[in-house]
Design an enzyme around this catalytic site. Structure first.
Site, mmCIF file in Angstrom:
data_model
loop_
_atom_site.group_PDB
_atom_site.id
_atom_site.type_symbol
_atom_site.label_atom_id
_atom_site.label_comp_id
_atom_site.label_asym_id
_atom_site.label_seq_id
_atom_site.Cartn_x
_atom_site.Cartn_y
_atom_site.Cartn_z
ATOM 1 N N TYR A 1 0.840 -1.207 0.000
ATOM 2 C CA TYR A 1 0.000 0.000 0.000
ATOM 3 C C TYR A 1 0.876 1.258 0.000
ATOM 4 O O TYR A 1 0.643 2.193 -0.778
ATOM 5 C CB TYR A 1 -0.883 -0.046 1.252
ATOM 6 C CG TYR A 1 -1.863 1.089 1.407
ATOM 7 C CD1 TYR A 1 -3.064 1.097 0.703
ATOM 8 C CD2 TYR A 1 -1.611 2.145 2.294
ATOM 9 C CE1 TYR A 1 -3.983 2.140 0.865
ATOM 10 C CE2 TYR A 1 -2.519 3.182 2.465
ATOM 11 C CZ TYR A 1 -3.711 3.166 1.749
ATOM 12 O OH TYR A 1 -4.610 4.193 1.916
ATOM 13 N N LYS B 1 1.093 4.431 -2.758
ATOM 14 C CA LYS B 1 0.768 5.820 -2.415
ATOM 15 C C LYS B 1 1.979 6.728 -2.621
ATOM 16 O O LYS B 1 1.817 7.905 -2.984
ATOM 17 C CB LYS B 1 0.229 5.899 -0.980
ATOM 18 C CG LYS B 1 -1.081 5.133 -0.779
ATOM 19 C CD LYS B 1 -2.199 5.619 -1.705
ATOM 20 C CE LYS B 1 -3.547 4.994 -1.414
ATOM 21 N NZ LYS B 1 -4.604 5.464 -2.318
HETATM 22 N N1 LIG Z 1 -9.722 5.658 5.253
HETATM 23 C C1 LIG Z 1 -8.521 6.146 5.477
HETATM 24 O O1 LIG Z 1 -8.087 6.294 6.638
HETATM 25 C C2 LIG Z 1 -7.629 6.542 4.340
HETATM 26 C C3 LIG Z 1 -6.432 7.192 4.659
HETATM 27 C C4 LIG Z 1 -5.588 7.573 3.640
HETATM 28 C C5 LIG Z 1 -5.927 7.316 2.322
HETATM 29 N N2 LIG Z 1 -7.092 6.674 2.029
HETATM 30 C C6 LIG Z 1 -7.389 6.434 0.616
HETATM 31 O O2 LIG Z 1 -8.630 7.021 0.295
HETATM 32 C C7 LIG Z 1 -9.263 6.268 -0.741
HETATM 33 C C8 LIG Z 1 -10.672 5.871 -0.291
HETATM 34 O O3 LIG Z 1 -10.560 5.118 0.919
HETATM 35 P P1 LIG Z 1 -11.839 4.758 1.803
HETATM 36 O O4 LIG Z 1 -11.358 4.606 3.193
HETATM 37 O O5 LIG Z 1 -12.945 5.663 1.505
HETATM 38 O O6 LIG Z 1 -12.147 3.288 1.221
HETATM 39 P P2 LIG Z 1 -13.478 2.406 1.300
HETATM 40 O O7 LIG Z 1 -14.431 2.957 2.307
HETATM 41 O O8 LIG Z 1 -12.988 1.006 1.455
HETATM 42 O O9 LIG Z 1 -14.130 2.588 -0.173
HETATM 43 C C9 LIG Z 1 -13.416 2.161 -1.279
HETATM 44 C C10 LIG Z 1 -14.136 2.573 -2.549
HETATM 45 O O10 LIG Z 1 -13.318 2.160 -3.660
HETATM 46 C C11 LIG Z 1 -14.082 1.354 -4.541
HETATM 47 N N3 LIG Z 1 -13.206 0.382 -5.210
HETATM 48 C C12 LIG Z 1 -12.414 -0.559 -4.645
HETATM 49 N N4 LIG Z 1 -11.771 -1.251 -5.592
HETATM 50 C C13 LIG Z 1 -12.159 -0.732 -6.792
HETATM 51 C C14 LIG Z 1 -11.849 -1.018 -8.141
HETATM 52 N N5 LIG Z 1 -10.992 -1.992 -8.471
HETATM 53 N N6 LIG Z 1 -12.426 -0.270 -9.125
HETATM 54 C C15 LIG Z 1 -13.316 0.711 -8.811
HETATM 55 N N7 LIG Z 1 -13.656 1.020 -7.533
HETATM 56 C C16 LIG Z 1 -13.087 0.309 -6.547
HETATM 57 C C17 LIG Z 1 -15.150 0.731 -3.660
HETATM 58 O O11 LIG Z 1 -16.250 0.306 -4.476
HETATM 59 P P3 LIG Z 1 -17.180 -0.994 -4.047
HETATM 60 O O12 LIG Z 1 -18.023 -0.503 -2.904
HETATM 61 O O13 LIG Z 1 -17.974 -1.290 -5.267
HETATM 62 O O14 LIG Z 1 -16.234 -2.054 -3.637
HETATM 63 C C18 LIG Z 1 -15.475 1.898 -2.736
HETATM 64 O O15 LIG Z 1 -16.350 2.799 -3.387
HETATM 65 C C19 LIG Z 1 -8.355 5.078 -1.019
HETATM 66 O O16 LIG Z 1 -7.517 5.373 -2.116
HETATM 67 C C20 LIG Z 1 -7.530 4.976 0.257
HETATM 68 O O17 LIG Z 1 -6.285 4.368 0.016
HETATM 69 C C21 LIG Z 1 -7.955 6.273 3.006
#
Ligand SMILES: NC(=O)c1ccc[n+]([C@@H]2O[C@H](COP(=O)([O-])OP(=O)(O)OC[C@H]3O[C@@H](n4cnc5c(N)ncnc54)[C@H](OP(=O)(O)O)[C@@H]3O)[C@@H](O)[C@H]2O)c1
Length: 252
Positions: free
Chosen positions: A159, A163
């Site tokens: 991961y 990033k």
């Molecule tokens: N949460 C955190 O603390 C955090 C911190 C830093 C960075 N981020 C980054 O922020 C972004 C969003 O994270 P989140 O926490 O909101 O994640 P999340 O709640 O797990 O949601 C992930 C989203 O991505 C979609 N997705 C996953 N695989 C996909 C694919 N192959 N093609 C198209 N869509 C796909 C999912 O769709 P489905 O529902 O259809 O599976 C869902 O809409 C990510 O890039 C993550 O690395 C998150």
């Protein structure tokens, strides 16, 4: 920041726009007047909920299922968005996954899948959108990185690599397209309350909170506000930048 309808006339694609950070971004961009395309890959119910919430608030949104790791699927989806909506102005590369484990135990397929979605997915979407954006002479590419790309994390070598890679990719793209009115930036969130972080134990969360000067985890809306700013006309001179949204966890 996100009060007026500053994005009327703009079309936005949010990958992984159905849940978590992407959902908040879709709702905020729509509230600013943008027509939003909410991408998802498997959870159709979550996508419908997001679309309905936007419609109820008077916004315009459409769901679009594709897997960001599949070049052909992405390419035809982006072509269709340009043709159907008359353009694509804002691309939010948000879709991301984790497959955490210590490097010694990491299976090659865990490495490859995280690369395919988090990094190749960003290449697929950005490359598919870039020539249309160049013709428009206006574009905003905003990719969601992570604090982990800067500081690393035991159990997240795959991961973290994606990033960190996103930052180099974005800085290069920013240099290539700045003269065409297109900006490319990264937003690097810290720890945000979504499904992705719901797997953290209460002990892990308590230990984390001690290290966050703001004294709380972030919300998806905290990240969405930063996206709205970088998507705006006013942010047109900001490019190749990594904006941290982390409550002071990393002061870079
Ligand atoms: N949460 C955190 O603390 C955090 C911190 C830093 C960075 N981020 C980054 O922020 C972004 C969003 O994270 P989140 O926490 O909101 O994640 P999340 O709640 O797990 O949601 C992930 C989203 O991505 C979609 N997705 C996953 N695989 C996909 C694919 N192959 N093609 C198209 N869509 C796909 C999912 O769709 P489905 O529902 O259809 O599976 C869902 O809409 C990510 O890039 C993550 O690395 C998150």
């Amino acid at each position: 920041m996100c009060m007026e309808k500053k994005l009327t006339g703009k079309v936005a694609l949010i990958t992984g726009g159905s849940r978590g950070i992407g959902r908040a971004v879709s709702i905020k961009l729509a509230s600013l007047g943008a027509k939003v395309v909410v991408n998802f890959t498997s959870n159709e119910e979550a996508a419908s909920k997001t679309i309905n919430e936007i419609a109820k608030a008077g916004g315009q949104a459409a769901p679009y299922r594709f897997d960001v790791s599949d070049y052909q699927e992405v390419n035809s989806a982006v072509k269709e968005i340009f043709a159907t909506h008359g353009g694509l102005h804002i691309l939010v590369n948000n879709a991301g996954i984790t497959k955490d484990t210590l490097l010694a135990r990491m299976k090659p397929e865990d490495w490859a899948r995280v690369m395919a979605v988090n990094l190749t997915g960003v290449f697929n979407c950005t490359q598919s959108a870039i020539s249309g954006m160049m013709k428009q002479r206006w574009g905003r590419i905003i990719s969601i990185g992570s604090i982990i790309g800067s500081i690393g994390n035991a159990g997240q070598a795959n991961y973290a690599a994606t990033k960190a890679g996103l930052e180099g990719f974005t800085k290069s793209v920013a240099r290539e397209v700045a003269s065409r009115g297109i900006t490319a930036n990264v937003i690097a969130p810290g720890f945000i309350e979504t499904d992705m972080t719901s797997v953290l134990s209460e002990e892990m969360k308590a230990a984390l909170l001690k290290q966050i000067p703001a004294g709380r985890m972030g919300t998806a809306e905290d990240v969405a506000e930063a996206v709205c700013f970088l998507a705006s006309e006013e942010a047109g001179y900001i490019t190749g930048h990594v904006m941290h949204v982390n409550g002071g966890l990393l002061c870079d």
